[in-house]
Design a protein around this motif. Structure first.
Motif, short mmCIF file in Angstrom:
data_model
loop_
_atom_site.label_atom_id
_atom_site.label_comp_id
_atom_site.label_asym_id
_atom_site.label_seq_id
_atom_site.Cartn_x
_atom_site.Cartn_y
_atom_site.Cartn_z
N ARG A 1 -58.52 -27.18 49.71
CA ARG A 1 -58.38 -25.78 49.69
C ARG A 1 -59.73 -25.08 50.04
N LEU A 2 -60.68 -25.77 50.36
CA LEU A 2 -61.91 -25.25 50.59
C LEU A 2 -62.04 -24.23 51.83
N PHE A 3 -61.20 -24.39 52.95
CA PHE A 3 -61.49 -23.60 54.06
C PHE A 3 -60.25 -22.57 53.90
N THR B 1 -66.26 -14.69 47.15
CA THR B 1 -65.09 -14.23 47.41
C THR B 1 -64.31 -15.20 48.05
N GLY B 2 -64.47 -16.31 48.17
CA GLY B 2 -63.76 -17.39 48.86
C GLY B 2 -63.52 -17.15 50.34
N LEU B 3 -64.36 -16.34 50.96
CA LEU B 3 -64.24 -16.00 52.29
C LEU B 3 -65.29 -16.84 53.42
N GLY B 4 -66.34 -17.19 52.65
CA GLY B 4 -67.46 -17.63 53.37
C GLY B 4 -66.93 -18.98 54.31
N LEU B 5 -66.56 -19.84 53.68
CA LEU B 5 -66.15 -21.30 54.25
C LEU B 5 -64.86 -21.05 55.03
N ALA B 6 -63.86 -20.03 54.87
CA ALA B 6 -62.85 -19.69 55.80
C ALA B 6 -63.42 -19.00 57.12
N ILE B 7 -64.32 -18.27 56.95
CA ILE B 7 -65.14 -17.40 58.14
C ILE B 7 -65.58 -18.88 58.76
N ALA B 8 -66.30 -19.74 58.45
CA ALA B 8 -67.20 -20.68 59.00
C ALA B 8 -65.96 -21.40 59.78
N ASN C 1 -74.39 -22.62 50.21
CA ASN C 1 -73.55 -23.03 49.09
C ASN C 1 -74.07 -24.33 48.54
N ALA C 2 -74.67 -25.18 49.51
CA ALA C 2 -75.38 -26.24 48.79
C ALA C 2 -76.37 -25.98 47.88
N LEU C 3 -77.25 -25.11 48.21
CA LEU C 3 -78.29 -24.72 47.34
C LEU C 3 -78.04 -24.15 46.18
N PHE D 1 -60.15 -18.70 48.31
CA PHE D 1 -60.38 -19.74 47.58
C PHE D 1 -61.73 -19.96 47.03
N SER D 2 -61.98 -19.88 45.81
CA SER D 2 -63.62 -20.00 45.28
C SER D 2 -63.39 -20.43 43.83
N ARG D 3 -64.44 -21.42 43.65
CA ARG D 3 -64.72 -21.81 42.35
C ARG D 3 -65.80 -21.08 41.71
N LYS D 4 -66.60 -20.15 42.37
CA LYS D 4 -67.86 -19.44 41.99
C LYS D 4 -67.16 -18.37 41.13
#
Length: 177
Positions: A128-130, A141-148, A86-88, A134-137
């Protein structure tokens, strides 16, 4: 031909969404062991560095960092890959990525900080990030940070996001040592 291209692109997006949903719905069973966060990060960065040559990796790993007594290395790797990717992407694959570890002896926690010098995250999005979906991309899918977030909770840890002054985002993850 143009219609076929659009259909194939949309099918790829649907496939990615289905894969992420499947991962979120049934995370693999945790396999806890004792491990070294620094070693895990070093191995991961050895993969990233040759690929992302326009990223300056600033790494400061605490040599006195204690072992984590209860960690699933595969799941923690998944967290770090997600945040780093996400940072990259936020930096358009060029910029500075700061990764540091430290020990918080008073509370016996290990802290991992991953910071970038991208555009940052608006305050209204930080809350709302987790949350799943929720995604702005455009392709997110809005699942990566929720999974993290879910994995970190399984490890009795916590994650926060804040501004990386003067610019960018900083993720702070803490686990019991």
């Amino acid at each position: 031909e143009e219609s076929l291209s659009i259909i194939l692109s949309e099918l790829d997006a649907i496939k990615k969404l289905a894969e992420e949903f499947a991962n979120f719905a049934r995370l693999p069973e945790m396999r806890f062991t004792t491990g070294d966060i620094n070693v895990l990060l070093e191995k991961l960065l050895a993969i990233y560095r040759p690929i992302y040559t326009q990223i300056e990796f600033r790494v400061n790993l605490d040599a006195e960092l204690p072992m984590i007594r209860r960690m699933d290395p595969d799941q923690l790797r998944r967290i770090f890959v997600n945040i780093i990717d996400n940072a990259l992407a936020a930096m358009d694959h060029k910029g500075i990525l700061d990764i540091r570890t430290s020990h918080l002896p008073d509370i016996q926690f290990v802290r991992i900080e991953i910071a970038d010098n991208g555009p940052g995250i608006p305050d209204e999005d930080k809350k709302r990030l987790f949350i799943p979906y929720f995604s702005r991309k455009e392709t997110g899918t809005g699942l990566g940070l929720a999974i993290a977030h879910s994995i970190i909770e399984e490890h009795n840890g916590q994650i926060t996001v804040m501004d990386n002054l003067p610019r960018g985002a900083r993720f702070v993850i803490e686990f019991p040592a």
